[in-house]
Design a protein around this motif. Sequence first.
Motif, mmCIF file in Angstrom:
data_model
loop_
_atom_site.group_PDB
_atom_site.id
_atom_site.type_symbol
_atom_site.label_atom_id
_atom_site.label_comp_id
_atom_site.label_asym_id
_atom_site.label_seq_id
_atom_site.Cartn_x
_atom_site.Cartn_y
_atom_site.Cartn_z
ATOM 1 N N SER A 156 -3.192 -7.533 5.257
ATOM 2 C CA SER A 156 -3.933 -6.531 6.036
ATOM 3 C C SER A 156 -5.436 -6.691 5.832
ATOM 4 O O SER A 156 -6.208 -6.644 6.798
ATOM 5 N N ASP B 43 -0.835 -0.370 6.553
ATOM 6 C CA ASP B 43 -1.754 -1.505 6.739
ATOM 7 C C ASP B 43 -3.157 -1.047 7.095
ATOM 8 O O ASP B 43 -4.149 -1.622 6.695
ATOM 9 N N GLU C 11 0.308 -8.697 12.345
ATOM 10 C CA GLU C 11 0.716 -8.762 10.930
ATOM 11 C C GLU C 11 2.177 -8.388 10.827
ATOM 12 O O GLU C 11 2.577 -7.285 11.198
HETATM 13 MG MG LIG Z 1 -0.125 -5.073 5.007
#
Ligand SMILES: [Mg+2]
Lengths: 303, 139
Positions: A56, A92, A141
């Motif tokens: 992240s 995140d 992600e």
């Molecule tokens: Mg993450």
Amino acid sequence: MSDETSTPLGIDRRALARSLSQVVRASVDATLQDAEVSHSAAPRIGVTGPPGVGKSSLVARLARHRVERVAPLAVIAIDPTSPNSRGSLLGDRIRMDTVADDPRIYIRSLASGQTQDGLSDNLPEVLATIDGFGFAEIIIETVGVGQSEYAIRQLADVELLVLMPGSGDVVQAMKAGIIETADVIVVNKADLPGAEATANDLRSVLGRRRARSSPPIVLVRHDDDKGLHELSGMIDDALAKSVRSGGELERRCRFNRYRVHMLAVRRLSEVLGSLPASRFAEHPAIVYRDLLTRLIESPRGRG
Amino acid sequence: MNATAARPPSLQGKRILIAKPGLDGHDVGAKVIALALRDAGADVIYTGLRKAPGFIARVAVDEDVDAVGLSILSGSHNELVTQTLEELRTLGAEDIPVFVGGTIPADDQSTLRAKGVRGVYTSEIPLDDVIASVAELLS
Ligand SMILES: [Mg+2]
Ligand code: B12
Ligand SMILES: Nc1nc2c(ncn2[C@@H]2O[C@H](COP(=O)(O)OP(=O)(O)O)[C@@H](O)[C@H]2O)c(=O)[nH]1
């Protein structure tokens, strides 16, 4: 569906955000009705790797760096859905503070939902919707569960595998897995001891495989931009290569193949969910045939 | 939590932003609530400490949340809540319900409600009741 205004920096964020919620929640039938056929898809960068390696934080820095050239830019950050409560903690974003205020960057947190492949329910539809709003690049992600993430390969044009010093055991466990499919391998947190050793472990594992040319390895750390810039350059190279090798048609086919696959998987679980538990007392072959019949029947939602 | 208790209300499919506005460093309550909401089925986004009301409103819009929960123990709840509601309105998102928890004196609770806050929760209220109330608010 939405009153989008898609001039590059004047994206109607509320309309986009709401469209995405709709798309994520949609049943298979609703998805099929509304599915957008994206003709000009933004380049997609997939970021995967075990939890805690700094994905992240890295995505945030990459976004801030790249948005100077490619804007607007969207980030999709996926966290796991708890199998018990079906709820999730989408964490995140906390690491993406530094870019959350940039009007050129749109960040959306998603729960993985039913999907077990490290991505999120209806992710192809999410990406197609974002394309419709005129984004220039999308960074995704993944949940980061380790080795079972071939799925991102289907959707991303470039796949980054992020590791950190001490990921040695992971490297061993992964040598037959995702390590082969990554386009770039990042040894993140290179400020910590052991980064070079981890990079060497990776080189020796990769060196033993001949089938495919080895992905480049880059050392990145949060307190220095050199590695980050190097990584961004590698992403550009990999993007150029993926376009050269397959072209737009191949890319669209790969995307749509995964899209259809996921729709079929979801339909299957919708129909399975609609069967009472007692049905499974019957002979599997009978239930199976009945299931196939129901699969092609006209619309039938869950519940 | 306790397995034999009545089935907790479900927040499945709801997206909730838990936010800490202002200079307040008390984050235990916010984390407790975030986890409890997740355990009741919600998708929870937590902003982290010390966020400006404008930042919180922008995240609420981008994430298309069904509710914003502010956690405030600093004593500045009146100002911070007013500002957050104002920022949401500026973004055309005044329809997103806001609730507040933390150390809120009884006198201020009705003031906050009058401003448009949908629920106020202090530490005297049992956690299960807080979650049940939030779930009802969003059903
Ligand atoms: Mg993450
Ligand atoms: C622990 C604590 C600290 C810890 C905080 C550690 C941390 N990381 O959180 C430390 C020691 C650091 C600390 C410091 C200070 N503290 Co202090 N602290 C407390 C204390 C004793 C307990 C807070 C706590 O964690 N409770 C446990 C959690 C679970 O309860 P909760 O936060 O209330 O949350 C519950 C409900 O309120 C509700 N809830 C909370 N948020 C939300 C959000 C939503 C959406 C919902 C639905 C519900 C909800 O649900 C939770 C579960 O039931 C309180 C006194 C008290 N009894 O409240 C003082 C207290 C909050 N602190 C106070 C003060 C003054 C300070 C300091 C300024 C002291 C100083 N002079 O240095 C500093 C400032 C710190 C800062 N930067 O903000 C005052 C605040 C006064 C005010 N509001 O006017 C209090 C009330 C003490 C007092 N009686 O004076 N503190
Ligand atoms: N030492 C060091 N820590 C980092 C670096 N990048 C991220 N971290 C920390 O690693 C932890 C996990 O980061 P996060 O981005 O949430 O990882 P993710 O789970 O892979 O997304 C956080 O505490 C970060 O502050 C780095 O370059 N060096």
